[in-house]
Design an enzyme around this catalytic site. Structure first.
Site, PDB file in Angstrom:
ATOM      1  N   ALA A 232      52.481 -34.310   2.236  1.00  0.00           N
ATOM      2  CA  ALA A 232      53.824 -34.342   1.143  1.00  0.00           C
ATOM      3  C   ALA A 232      53.561 -34.187  -0.714  1.00  0.00           C
ATOM      4  O   ALA A 232      52.448 -34.615  -0.446  1.00  0.00           O
ATOM      5  CB  ALA A 232      54.927 -35.843   0.793  1.00  0.00           C
TER       6      ALA A 232
ATOM      7  N   ALA B 217      57.610 -30.340  15.451  1.00  0.00           N
ATOM      8  CA  ALA B 217      58.554 -31.685  15.598  1.00  0.00           C
ATOM      9  C   ALA B 217      58.434 -32.870  14.959  1.00  0.00           C
ATOM     10  O   ALA B 217      59.646 -33.317  14.203  1.00  0.00           O
ATOM     11  CB  ALA B 217      58.079 -32.194  16.887  1.00  0.00           C
TER      12      ALA B 217
ATOM     13  N   CYS C 247      59.208 -26.790   3.099  1.00  0.00           N
ATOM     14  CA  CYS C 247      58.752 -26.905   4.574  1.00  0.00           C
ATOM     15  C   CYS C 247      60.232 -27.320   5.953  1.00  0.00           C
ATOM     16  O   CYS C 247      60.238 -26.698   7.024  1.00  0.00           O
ATOM     17  CB  CYS C 247      58.107 -27.688   5.111  1.00  0.00           C
ATOM     18  SG  CYS C 247      56.710 -26.551   4.533  1.00  0.00           S
TER      19      CYS C 247
HETATM   20  N1  LIG Z   1      53.577 -26.938   1.142  1.00  0.00           N
HETATM   21  C1  LIG Z   1      53.847 -27.913   1.659  1.00  0.00           C
HETATM   22  O1  LIG Z   1      54.162 -29.548   1.445  1.00  0.00           O
HETATM   23  C2  LIG Z   1      53.067 -27.672   3.410  1.00  0.00           C
HETATM   24  C3  LIG Z   1      53.513 -26.601   3.806  1.00  0.00           C
HETATM   25  N2  LIG Z   1      52.755 -26.319   5.176  1.00  0.00           N
HETATM   26  C4  LIG Z   1      52.151 -24.990   5.309  1.00  0.00           C
HETATM   27  O2  LIG Z   1      51.423 -24.547   5.011  1.00  0.00           O
HETATM   28  C5  LIG Z   1      51.389 -22.642   4.892  1.00  0.00           C
HETATM   29  C6  LIG Z   1      51.443 -22.850   3.765  1.00  0.00           C
HETATM   30  O3  LIG Z   1      52.278 -23.284   3.073  1.00  0.00           O
HETATM   31  P1  LIG Z   1      52.056 -23.348   1.727  1.00  0.00           P
HETATM   32  O4  LIG Z   1      50.332 -23.653   1.023  1.00  0.00           O
HETATM   33  O5  LIG Z   1      52.825 -24.163   0.680  1.00  0.00           O
HETATM   34  O6  LIG Z   1      51.783 -21.453   0.900  1.00  0.00           O
HETATM   35  P2  LIG Z   1      51.649 -20.935  -0.337  1.00  0.00           P
HETATM   36  O7  LIG Z   1      52.679 -20.328  -0.599  1.00  0.00           O
HETATM   37  O8  LIG Z   1      51.632 -22.258  -1.902  1.00  0.00           O
HETATM   38  O9  LIG Z   1      49.881 -20.463  -0.614  1.00  0.00           O
HETATM   39  C7  LIG Z   1      50.124 -19.750   0.269  1.00  0.00           C
HETATM   40  C8  LIG Z   1      49.225 -18.834  -0.088  1.00  0.00           C
HETATM   41  O10 LIG Z   1      48.271 -17.555   1.122  1.00  0.00           O
HETATM   42  C9  LIG Z   1      48.486 -16.646   0.258  1.00  0.00           C
HETATM   43  N3  LIG Z   1      48.645 -15.668   1.428  1.00  0.00           N
HETATM   44  C10 LIG Z   1      48.562 -14.731   2.172  1.00  0.00           C
HETATM   45  N4  LIG Z   1      48.462 -14.083   3.052  1.00  0.00           N
HETATM   46  C11 LIG Z   1      47.460 -13.850   2.389  1.00  0.00           C
HETATM   47  C12 LIG Z   1      46.053 -12.955   2.840  1.00  0.00           C
HETATM   48  N5  LIG Z   1      46.144 -12.440   4.043  1.00  0.00           N
HETATM   49  N6  LIG Z   1      45.134 -13.676   2.223  1.00  0.00           N
HETATM   50  C13 LIG Z   1      44.653 -13.802   1.597  1.00  0.00           C
HETATM   51  N7  LIG Z   1      45.482 -14.931   1.355  1.00  0.00           N
HETATM   52  C14 LIG Z   1      46.831 -14.620   1.479  1.00  0.00           C
HETATM   53  C15 LIG Z   1      49.271 -15.840  -0.774  1.00  0.00           C
HETATM   54  O11 LIG Z   1      49.006 -15.938  -2.011  1.00  0.00           O
HETATM   55  C16 LIG Z   1      49.498 -17.613  -1.821  1.00  0.00           C
HETATM   56  O12 LIG Z   1      48.728 -17.961  -2.128  1.00  0.00           O
HETATM   57  C17 LIG Z   1      52.562 -23.034   5.637  1.00  0.00           C
HETATM   58  O13 LIG Z   1      52.647 -22.612   6.724  1.00  0.00           O
HETATM   59  C18 LIG Z   1      53.584 -24.077   5.188  1.00  0.00           C
HETATM   60  O14 LIG Z   1      54.110 -24.177   6.481  1.00  0.00           O
HETATM   61  C19 LIG Z   1      51.946 -27.192   5.741  1.00  0.00           C
HETATM   62  C20 LIG Z   1      52.116 -29.138   5.748  1.00  0.00           C
HETATM   63  C21 LIG Z   1      52.480 -28.927   3.851  1.00  0.00           C
HETATM   64  O1  LIG Z   2      55.176 -30.364   5.730  1.00  0.00           O
HETATM   65  C1  LIG Z   2      55.513 -29.671   5.094  1.00  0.00           C
HETATM   66  O2  LIG Z   2      55.502 -28.949   4.815  1.00  0.00           O
HETATM   67  C2  LIG Z   2      55.665 -31.384   4.454  1.00  0.00           C
HETATM   68  O3  LIG Z   2      56.432 -31.673   4.575  1.00  0.00           O
HETATM   69  C3  LIG Z   2      57.358 -32.434   3.773  1.00  0.00           C
HETATM   70  O4  LIG Z   2      57.129 -33.128   2.674  1.00  0.00           O
HETATM   71  P1  LIG Z   2      58.173 -32.073   1.745  1.00  0.00           P
HETATM   72  O5  LIG Z   2      58.931 -31.782   1.788  1.00  0.00           O
HETATM   73  O6  LIG Z   2      56.515 -32.245   0.739  1.00  0.00           O
HETATM   74  O7  LIG Z   2      58.531 -33.863   1.179  1.00  0.00           O
HETATM   75  P2  LIG Z   2      58.859 -34.677   1.358  1.00  0.00           P
HETATM   76  O8  LIG Z   2      58.909 -36.363   0.887  1.00  0.00           O
HETATM   77  O9  LIG Z   2      59.330 -34.723   2.681  1.00  0.00           O
HETATM   78  O10 LIG Z   2      60.860 -34.334   0.850  1.00  0.00           O
HETATM   79  C4  LIG Z   2      60.910 -33.573   1.486  1.00  0.00           C
HETATM   80  C5  LIG Z   2      62.479 -33.281   1.051  1.00  0.00           C
HETATM   81  O11 LIG Z   2      63.716 -34.507   1.314  1.00  0.00           O
HETATM   82  C6  LIG Z   2      63.780 -35.252   0.597  1.00  0.00           C
HETATM   83  N1  LIG Z   2      63.995 -36.771   0.670  1.00  0.00           N
HETATM   84  C7  LIG Z   2      63.160 -37.470   1.260  1.00  0.00           C
HETATM   85  C8  LIG Z   2      63.061 -38.800   1.705  1.00  0.00           C
HETATM   86  C9  LIG Z   2      64.196 -39.350   1.982  1.00  0.00           C
HETATM   87  O12 LIG Z   2      64.352 -40.472   2.346  1.00  0.00           O
HETATM   88  N2  LIG Z   2      65.544 -38.687   1.606  1.00  0.00           N
HETATM   89  C10 LIG Z   2      64.955 -37.320   0.663  1.00  0.00           C
HETATM   90  O13 LIG Z   2      66.237 -36.292   1.021  1.00  0.00           O
HETATM   91  C11 LIG Z   2      62.906 -34.935  -0.689  1.00  0.00           C
HETATM   92  O14 LIG Z   2      63.440 -35.289  -1.951  1.00  0.00           O
HETATM   93  C12 LIG Z   2      63.126 -33.367  -0.663  1.00  0.00           C
HETATM   94  O15 LIG Z   2      64.006 -32.427  -0.948  1.00  0.00           O
HETATM   95  C13 LIG Z   2      56.548 -33.707   5.224  1.00  0.00           C
HETATM   96  O16 LIG Z   2      57.000 -34.777   4.238  1.00  0.00           O
HETATM   97  C14 LIG Z   2      55.140 -33.499   5.312  1.00  0.00           C
HETATM   98  O17 LIG Z   2      54.920 -34.699   6.513  1.00  0.00           O
HETATM   99  C15 LIG Z   2      54.760 -32.717   5.383  1.00  0.00           C
HETATM  100  O18 LIG Z   2      53.905 -32.157   6.320  1.00  0.00           O
END
Ligand SMILES: NC(=O)C1=CN([C@@H]2O[C@H](COP(=O)(O)OP(=O)(O)OC[C@H]3O[C@@H](n4cnc5c(N)ncnc54)[C@H](O)[C@@H]3O)[C@@H](O)[C@H]2O)C=CC1
Ligand SMILES: O=C(O)[C@H]1O[C@H](OP(=O)(O)OP(=O)(O)OC[C@H]2O[C@@H](n3ccc(=O)[nH]c3=O)[C@H](O)[C@@H]2O)[C@H](O)[C@@H](O)[C@@H]1O
Length: 543
Positions: free
Chosen positions: A249, A307, A361
């Site tokens: 997160a 999920a 996400c």
């Molecule tokens: N942000 C989060 O907390 C989480 C995100 N995810 C998933 O991880 C994936 C990435 O998310 P973020 O890191 O947040 O996105 P982000 O937008 O921060 O990073 C993605 C990066 O990929 C680069 N990119 C896109 N196409 C490319 C290519 N063909 N070659 C090289 N670089 C390329 C973009 O320029 C960008 O810097 C998404 O599928 C998201 O759903 C999963 C868990 C947590």
């Molecule tokens: O796939 C992802 O991107 C990630 O999405 C969430 O992580 P994130 O969105 O970074 O942050 P969270 O702490 O889950 O908060 C999400 C949102 O829910 C809100 N939230 C969280 C907890 C709560 O009790 N109530 C609530 O409103 C937060 O303030 C925030 O707006 C999940 O917690 C991660 O496990 C997952 O990897």
């Protein structure tokens, strides 16, 4: 070592030693499970390793004295080498996508596996420049220290995508998977353009076998599509696709990566698939206890990620739905959440009522899940999950309505200070932040909104308020520029400035130090706060 690739042996002197008799080189490392001991010996190990590679030695052996059941970073090197029938080869990892997931995850792998070379590549020159600078492109507590420790040692960032893909043994793909805005499935399905581009690039440049790891969150069966792209364009190179979804997160990414609840690895149930799963498992085994590394088939891993996010978001929508009832009945949602969370079957986490969940996400992944259900002819299941988002939208508009109604039914020309704009505390990320909907709602009623957030630039805030739905989830340099010169809100670098002369204040999610959210604060007194970044609730005060 479980795999039997690295033999263990007691070293009576308890010190690292290199011996080389009859052309057989041995490195004996005393190891008690602490990575610092491996760290201390890693330079010696690497130089031995390099010599073996240079001399094309096939007789080098690593002996590792160990007293715990987890693996060492050294084992990784041998395992990957053996996968392709080679020995003595340093594992090279390349991560495509240097964003919120790719950047921190690779930094932690580099830290925990000093004998693995990690290169993060991206199409965004600005992002890579920032990763190589003093000002990292994302704010994440603890990230700076990890990056600075490894950068230039075994962690590198580059825009030379082709070169590093070609050199890598394991390629993580962590690119954007936004919601489609056009065509089939628009507004719900995942747009896999960036993933597909990455896969085609891998197929084009790969000259040796690769393990390709899905790190991005993707629809179930994406691995099958990726496999087709890779195989049809491969010219004889073997690819193994793994699903290794990320559960970190934002705001706690480093903590989550250091100590994950679980690491999930899905792979094909073939001998090659299983071998690839083991190779990735050994990377994580450098610091994650083995019982927390779950291996499944590909489709289970892909679906588990969607999920898990849907379940988390569902808890928030559940408690937010109850918050509306609390406000109608005089119950206190914090007390109700506490009471139900004490049931060990329910548990206390993710039960904080809020103005609605935000972040890049939850909404995207639930929409994705909804679309998959619809495609499989499961409209009832699709509708069930759709309602989680409906409640979230309802909560945001309910909040705006309460603000407006508590101020004599109009906020026109009234100054409202918004303290915090990011979607939660300890991040500068504004993707899908509820603050956008709240500000737009207030602007719709002609309020004068003044925003303060120490982690978010004015440019980002103005851009967020001008962007269309889902446009934000594309690489920054591909996003449409703000269409208007007219700035809808005022942004200040000083929290007190934001609140000067205001009629009301609203402290937003990034300003929360605890998760004790409430939307019932429309007539509450303003809390005294240590600073804006430690405010505890969304609140608004009537003067
Ligand atoms: N942000 C989060 O907390 C989480 C995100 N995810 C998933 O991880 C994936 C990435 O998310 P973020 O890191 O947040 O996105 P982000 O937008 O921060 O990073 C993605 C990066 O990929 C680069 N990119 C896109 N196409 C490319 C290519 N063909 N070659 C090289 N670089 C390329 C973009 O320029 C960008 O810097 C998404 O599928 C998201 O759903 C999963 C868990 C947590
Ligand atoms: O796939 C992802 O991107 C990630 O999405 C969430 O992580 P994130 O969105 O970074 O942050 P969270 O702490 O889950 O908060 C999400 C949102 O829910 C809100 N939230 C969280 C907890 C709560 O009790 N109530 C609530 O409103 C937060 O303030 C925030 O707006 C999940 O917690 C991660 O496990 C997952 O990897």
């Amino acid at each position: 070592m479980k795999s039997g690739l690295v033999r263990t042996e007691r070293n009576p002197c308890g010190r690292a030693a290199i011996s080389g008799r009859n052309g057989v080189r041995k490195l004996l490392i005393p190891w008690n499970g602490s990575s610092s001991i491996v760290d201390a010996n890693v330079d010696r190990f690497l130089s031995l390793q390099q010599r073996m590679v240079d001399e094309q030695s096939t007789t080098g052996e690593i002996y590792l004295q160990k007293s715990t059941s987890s693996c060492s970073s050294l084992a990784v090197i041998f395992d990957a080498g053996l996968m392709s029938g080679r020995r003595s080869k340093m594992v090279k990892i390349c991560c495509v996508g240097a964003g919120y997931v790719g950047g921190p995850t690779m930094a932690v792998i580099a830290l925990k596996c000093p004998a693995v070379e990690v290169v993060v590549v991206d199409i965004s020159v600005a992002r890579i420049t920032a990763w190589n600078s003093e000002q990292l492109p994302i704010y994440e507590p603890g990230l700076d220290g990890v990056v600075k420790h490894c950068r230039g040692r075994n962690l590198f960032s580059s825009t030379d995508i082709e070169k590093h893909i070609a050199r890598a043994d394991i390629i993580f793909v962590s690119v954007n998977t936004p919601t489609k805005t056009r065509g089939l499935g628009a507004g719900k399905a995942a747009d896999l353009t960036y993933w597909e581009n990455a896969a085609r690039m891998i197929a084009d440049v790969a000259k040796a076998d690769k393990i390709v790891v899905e790190k991005s969150t993707v629809p179930v069966k994406t691995a099958e599509a990726i496999e087709k792209i890779l195989i049809h364009n491969s010219r004889g190179v073997n690819f193994q696709i793994l699903s290794n979804p990320e559960f970190l997160a934002e705001g706690t990414a480093i903590k989550d990566l250091f100590n994950p609840d679980r690491v999930l690895i899905g792979g094909r149930e073939t001998p090659e698939g299983k071998k690839a799963v083991q190779a990735l498992k050994q990377v994580y085994a450098n610091w994650v206890p083995e019982d927390r590394i779950i291996t499944t088939n590909l489709w289970s891993a892909e679906l588990s990620k969607l999920a898990a996010n849907a379940f988390l978001a569902q808890r928030i929508s559940s408690v937010n739905a109850i918050s509306a009832l609390c406000e109608a009945t005089g119950a206190d949602v914090a007390e109700v959440a506490y009471a139900i969370g004490k049931d060990t079957r329910i548990g206390p986490r993710f039960l904080s009522a809020s103005v609605g969940f935000g972040g890049s996400c939850f909404q995207k992944d639930i929409l994705n899940l909804v679309y998959i259900c619809e495609c499989h002819g499961l409209p009832e299941v699709a509708n069930y999950w759709k309602d989680v988002i409906k409640i979230n939208d309802y909560q945001k508009s309910r909040f705006v309505n309460r603000v407006v109604s508590s101020m004599f039914n109009t906020v026109s020309e009234k100054k409202i200070a918004v303290l915090g704009f990011a979607f939660k505390k300890d991040t500068g990320d504004t993707r899908e932040t509820p603050a956008i909907d709240v500000c737009k709602g207030l602007l719709g009623d002609k309020a004068k909104v003044c925003i303060y957030d120490p982690q978010v630039t004015e440019e980002q805030i103005q851009r967020d308020l001008a962007l269309n739905k889902f446009d934000w989830d594309h690489p920054v340099h591909l996003q449409p520029m703000s269409a208007t010169e007219v700035k809808p809100v005022a942004v200040t670098r000083d929290a007190y400035e934001a609140t000067k002369g205001r009629t009301a204040s609203a402290s937003s999610p990034s300003g929360t130090s605890s998760r004790s959210w409430t939307t019932s604060g429309s007539t509450r007194a303003c809390r005294s706060r240590r600073s804006c970044s430690t405010a505890a609730t969304w609140w608004i005060r009537r003067r």
